[in-house]
Design an enzyme around this catalytic site. Structure first.
Site, PDB file in Angstrom:
ATOM      1  N   SER A  45       0.793  -1.235   0.000  1.00  0.00           N
ATOM      2  CA  SER A  45       0.000   0.000   0.000  1.00  0.00           C
ATOM      3  C   SER A  45       0.823   1.283   0.000  1.00  0.00           C
ATOM      4  CB  SER A  45      -0.904   0.024   1.236  1.00  0.00           C
ATOM      5  OG  SER A  45      -1.756  -1.098   1.244  1.00  0.00           O
ATOM      6  N   HIS A  46       2.114   1.191   0.215  1.00  0.00           N
ATOM      7  CA  HIS A  46       2.927   2.407   0.273  1.00  0.00           C
ATOM      8  C   HIS A  46       3.418   2.715  -1.135  1.00  0.00           C
ATOM      9  CE1 HIS A  46       6.303   5.065   1.669  1.00  0.00           C
ATOM     10  NE2 HIS A  46       5.289   5.484   2.409  1.00  0.00           N
ATOM     11  N   PHE A  47       2.691   3.607  -1.799  1.00  0.00           N
ATOM     12  CA  PHE A  47       2.896   3.974  -3.202  1.00  0.00           C
ATOM     13  C   PHE A  47       2.611   2.778  -4.099  1.00  0.00           C
ATOM     14  CE2 PHE A  47       5.811   6.900  -0.936  1.00  0.00           C
ATOM     15  CZ  PHE A  47       5.117   8.067  -1.194  1.00  0.00           C
ATOM     16  N   VAL A  52       8.029   1.782  -2.107  1.00  0.00           N
ATOM     17  CA  VAL A  52       9.249   2.298  -1.512  1.00  0.00           C
ATOM     18  C   VAL A  52       9.118   2.121  -0.004  1.00  0.00           C
ATOM     19  CG1 VAL A  52       8.417   4.694  -1.379  1.00  0.00           C
ATOM     20  CG2 VAL A  52      10.862   4.240  -1.507  1.00  0.00           C
TER      21      VAL A  52
END
Length: 148
Positions: A45-47, A52
């Site tokens: 879910s992080h970008f 990243v």
């Protein structure tokens, strides 16, 4: 105390342990590594579609190696056979390059202050070709449970 003994005393479960190995340590500092595996849950879910490593996880990795592992070693005589708890009291981290899934990092910590169970360190994270990914200072205190 050995590197294996230091890792055995880490107060984290397997899903929140960001230390794979301790390479060297003495009264002045410590160096360890961590491989950011591609299947770590936060990458989903992080970008999305361009994952990243979050800065908070990089800071945690630096703190686990540079503060907690190092603190366990420094307190080896006081806290024998226990898993000491540490609380980060301050940090100032400069993020210079991204860390991606599959990257292995080397964290080096140098003691700047250790007194009354408060530890402050200058910490640097590098990649496999020696580039500095992030750097800064991290400080924390040993928290004693029970009567301590």
């Amino acid at each position: 105390m050995t590197a294996t003994e230091i890792l055995a005393r880490m107060p984290y479960g397997k899903d929140f342990l960001f230390v794979d190995e301790i390479l060297k340590f003495d009264e002045n500092g410590i160096t360890g590594t961590y491989l950011f595996k591609r299947d770590l849950v936060f990458y989903e879910s992080h970008f999305e579609n361009n994952p990243v490593t979050p800065g908070v996880i990089l800071t945690e990795t630096m703190a686990q190696i540079g503060l907690v592992c190092f603190g366990i070693y420094l307190l080896k005589d006081q806290e024998a056979n226990t898993k000491p708890a540490f609380a980060m009291t301050s940090n100032s981290i400069e993020f210079l390059k991204p860390v991606y899934p599959g990257d292995k990092v080397w964290v080096t910590s140098e003691k700047t202050y250790f007194r009354f169970n408060k530890l402050s360190c200058k910490v640097t994270m590098k990649n496999s070709i020696g580039e500095i990914l992030c750097k800064g200072t991290i400080a924390g205190m040993l928290i004693r449970h029970g009567n301590g």
